[in-house]
Design a protein around this motif. Structure first.
Motif, PDB file in Angstrom:
ATOM      1  N   ALA A  38      53.798  -2.474  71.560  1.00 43.49           N
ATOM      2  CA  ALA A  38      52.973  -2.078  70.419  1.00 43.49           C
ATOM      3  C   ALA A  38      52.288  -0.745  70.657  1.00 43.49           C
ATOM      4  CB  ALA A  38      51.927  -3.157  70.143  1.00 43.49           C
ATOM      5  N   GLY A  39      52.442   0.140  69.687  1.00 45.37           N
ATOM      6  CA  GLY A  39      51.809   1.448  69.751  1.00 45.37           C
ATOM      7  C   GLY A  39      52.642   2.533  70.395  1.00 45.37           C
ATOM      8  N   GLY A  40      53.794   2.172  70.966  1.00 49.53           N
ATOM      9  CA  GLY A  40      54.576   3.166  71.701  1.00 49.53           C
ATOM     10  C   GLY A  40      55.856   3.609  71.047  1.00 49.53           C
ATOM     11  N   SER A  41      56.187   3.064  69.886  1.00 46.99           N
ATOM     12  CA  SER A  41      57.538   3.234  69.354  1.00 46.99           C
ATOM     13  C   SER A  41      57.903   4.667  68.995  1.00 46.99           C
ATOM     14  CB  SER A  41      57.730   2.335  68.130  1.00 46.99           C
ATOM     15  OG  SER A  41      56.819   2.687  67.103  1.00 46.99           O
ATOM     16  N   LEU A  42      56.928   5.524  68.747  1.00 44.22           N
ATOM     17  CA  LEU A  42      57.221   6.904  68.360  1.00 44.22           C
ATOM     18  C   LEU A  42      57.143   7.871  69.540  1.00 44.22           C
ATOM     19  CD1 LEU A  42      55.266   7.130  64.969  1.00 44.22           C
ATOM     20  CD2 LEU A  42      57.683   6.610  65.337  1.00 44.22           C
ATOM     21  N   PHE A  43      56.979   7.345  70.747  1.00 46.88           N
ATOM     22  CA  PHE A  43      56.721   8.185  71.911  1.00 46.88           C
ATOM     23  C   PHE A  43      57.907   8.199  72.879  1.00 46.88           C
ATOM     24  CE2 PHE A  43      52.662   7.234  70.157  1.00 46.88           C
ATOM     25  CZ  PHE A  43      51.835   8.302  70.477  1.00 46.88           C
ATOM     26  N   MET A  44      57.863   9.158  73.802  1.00 45.78           N
ATOM     27  CA  MET A  44      58.823   9.260  74.903  1.00 45.78           C
ATOM     28  C   MET A  44      58.020   9.376  76.201  1.00 45.78           C
ATOM     29  SD  MET A  44      61.523   9.523  72.920  1.00 45.78           S
ATOM     30  CE  MET A  44      62.872  10.070  73.933  1.00 45.78           C
ATOM     31  N   LEU A  80      64.753  10.557  79.565  1.00 49.47           N
ATOM     32  CA  LEU A  80      63.421  10.083  79.215  1.00 49.47           C
ATOM     33  C   LEU A  80      63.485   8.596  78.892  1.00 49.47           C
ATOM     34  CD1 LEU A  80      62.294  12.941  76.770  1.00 49.47           C
ATOM     35  CD2 LEU A  80      61.828  12.769  79.224  1.00 49.47           C
ATOM     36  N   ALA A  81      62.359   7.922  79.028  1.00 49.03           N
ATOM     37  CA  ALA A  81      62.273   6.512  78.644  1.00 49.03           C
ATOM     38  C   ALA A  81      61.750   6.430  77.217  1.00 49.03           C
ATOM     39  CB  ALA A  81      61.347   5.756  79.587  1.00 49.03           C
ATOM     40  N   PHE A 134      53.281  11.005  78.124  1.00 46.53           N
ATOM     41  CA  PHE A 134      53.702  10.155  77.006  1.00 46.53           C
ATOM     42  C   PHE A 134      53.622  11.019  75.759  1.00 46.53           C
ATOM     43  CE2 PHE A 134      53.318   5.827  74.784  1.00 46.53           C
ATOM     44  CZ  PHE A 134      54.599   5.445  75.160  1.00 46.53           C
ATOM     45  N   LEU A 135      54.776  11.347  75.201  1.00 49.32           N
ATOM     46  CA  LEU A 135      54.901  12.428  74.232  1.00 49.32           C
ATOM     47  C   LEU A 135      55.263  11.912  72.851  1.00 49.32           C
ATOM     48  CD1 LEU A 135      57.268  14.532  76.492  1.00 49.32           C
ATOM     49  CD2 LEU A 135      54.794  14.816  76.341  1.00 49.32           C
ATOM     50  N   LYS A 136      54.577  12.419  71.864  1.00 47.24           N
ATOM     51  CA  LYS A 136      54.930  12.143  70.475  1.00 47.24           C
ATOM     52  C   LYS A 136      55.519  13.431  69.893  1.00 47.24           C
ATOM     53  CE  LYS A 136      53.081  10.163  66.203  1.00 47.24           C
ATOM     54  NZ  LYS A 136      51.843   9.735  65.493  1.00 47.24           N
TER      55      LYS A 136
END
Length: 388
Positions: free
Chosen positions: A357-363, A349-350, A325-327
């Protein structure tokens, strides 16, 4: 009245999957490396498929046990004895038509419309959406992201509990973050559940995909007999059986008839030939699972090391599960970035926006694939990141 307006508000509220949107957008492209869904690159091994074929050839195509055929439930008991050192009766196991159905039935069993269910986020979106479709409000408690690592704030979890809360949904090791609860975390969560009279729905599907020991800590390690815990699981990840749609629930035997009734009025059971394959998977598949875990370990290291080396990616190697899970520095719209990445690099990527919540900036990237292909994907992504 239009056709759409004549549908139920509940059905209209079912959200489109943010993961499936990307898959449908780029499926089948030449040179695509699909890291967007949670599955490996191997088909189901022959020893499992041949067991299902033999069952079909033997004419085992009739209605069968709603709870699951006895050999499969006995095999599940043996599996938990081997891997969790837990002695349980076959009466504690209920076979379902996928892990997703196990989740749906667990929600139906312990909640009512108007109740709340609290879960840890970022999270695989299906269980929150499934709860909402059942009239249950899904309350997200974000994990803390610090220094590239995810961790639980038990105080925030307790603060989310209200008189309307009926259940806690806990996925560990976590999809998508890789966060893995410690025994102390599990004891704290269980203590909260006991204090407030709540059920726990424990999704431990990735328990064997753990990189600090033979398996991840489990509620089975800290619970007493007949606690209010429903374990939901699937054959998909361990044995490369994603397309088989077979799963199970572990539950107190006292509620067995309730679970059987819920199975009856949804799918009326799982095909016997599928259960034949699942039985063999459990009894003969430990070596295959070990190979999958070894591949995931190597691919995790290749992928994460390469991206961390760009100095533009904030993450650490996950303790469990099969995802990075990448930022990525400079990415402020994960959905748009995922579309751009697959167009420009051929790596699927997904987007973290799909995980709440908390995941919006990640891949999210699933690394349960051939290490050579994972290395190529990391190289393409590193080049993309360098150009941002």
């Amino acid at each position: 009245m239009t056709i759409m307006s004549s549908l139920s508000p509940r059905s209209l509220a079912a959200p489109e999957s943010g993961i499936v949107e990307l898959v449908n957008y780029a499926r089948g492209r030449d040179g695509l490396i699909p890291l967007w869904v949670g599955e490996g690159d191997l088909p189901t091994p022959d020893f499992i498929s041949k067991a299902a074929q033999a069952s079909l050839s033997a004419g085992e195509t009739f209605y069968t046990w709603q709870r699951g055929v006895p050999p499969l439930r006995e095999a599940l008991a043996r599996y938990y004895q081997r891997h969790f050192n837990k002695t349980m009766s076959p009466d504690n196991f209920y076979v379902t038509g996928s892990g997703m159905q196990a989740i749906k039935l667990a929600i139906e069993a312990v909640t009512s419309p108007g109740d709340d269910m609290v879960f840890l986020s970022p999270a695989w979106p299906n269980f929150a959406a499934s709860a909402e479709l059942s009239g249950v409000k899904a309350i997200a408690v974000p994990l803390e992201f610090m220094d590239g690592k995810w961790q639980l704030d038990i105080g925030k979890l307790e603060a989310a509990i209200t008189p309307k809360t009926r259940a806690l949904f806990v996925n560990t090791p976590s999809n998508p973050t890789g966060w893995t609860a410690t025994h102390d975390d599990l004891k704290a969560i269980l203590s909260l559940a006991r204090k407030h009279g709540l059920w726990i729905m424990a999704d431990e599907i990735y328990a064997l995909y753990y990189y600090n020991g033979p398996r991840a800590p489990s509620f089975l390690d800290v619970m007493e007999e007949d606690e209010r815990i429903l374990f939901v699981n699937s054959f998909s990840k361990n044995w490369s059986m994603t397309g088989w749609r077979a799963g199970w629930i572990v539950a107190p035997s006292a509620i067995g008839q309730v679970l059987e009734n819920l199975i009856q009025y949804s799918t009326s059971g799982v095909a016997q030939f599928i259960q034949a394959g699942a039985t063999v998977a459990l009894d003969q598949g430990d070596a295959f699972v070990a190979e999958n875990v070894a591949k995931a370990t190597l691919s995790r290291d290749l992928f994460c090391d390469a991206l961390i080396a760009t100095n533009r990616v904030e993450t650490l190697k996950p303790d469990g599960a099969i995802y990075a899970f990448l930022k990525i520095d400079g990415v402020t719209d994960a959905r748009r970035a995922a579309l751009d990445i697959v167009d420009r690099t051929g790596v699927g990527l997904a987007p973290g926006t799909a995980f709440g919540a908390g995941g919006s900036l990640f891949m999210r990237a699933c690394f349960l694939r051939d290490p050579g292909q994972i290395a190529t994907a990391a190289e393409r992504l590193s080049g993309y990141i360098a150009g941002l």
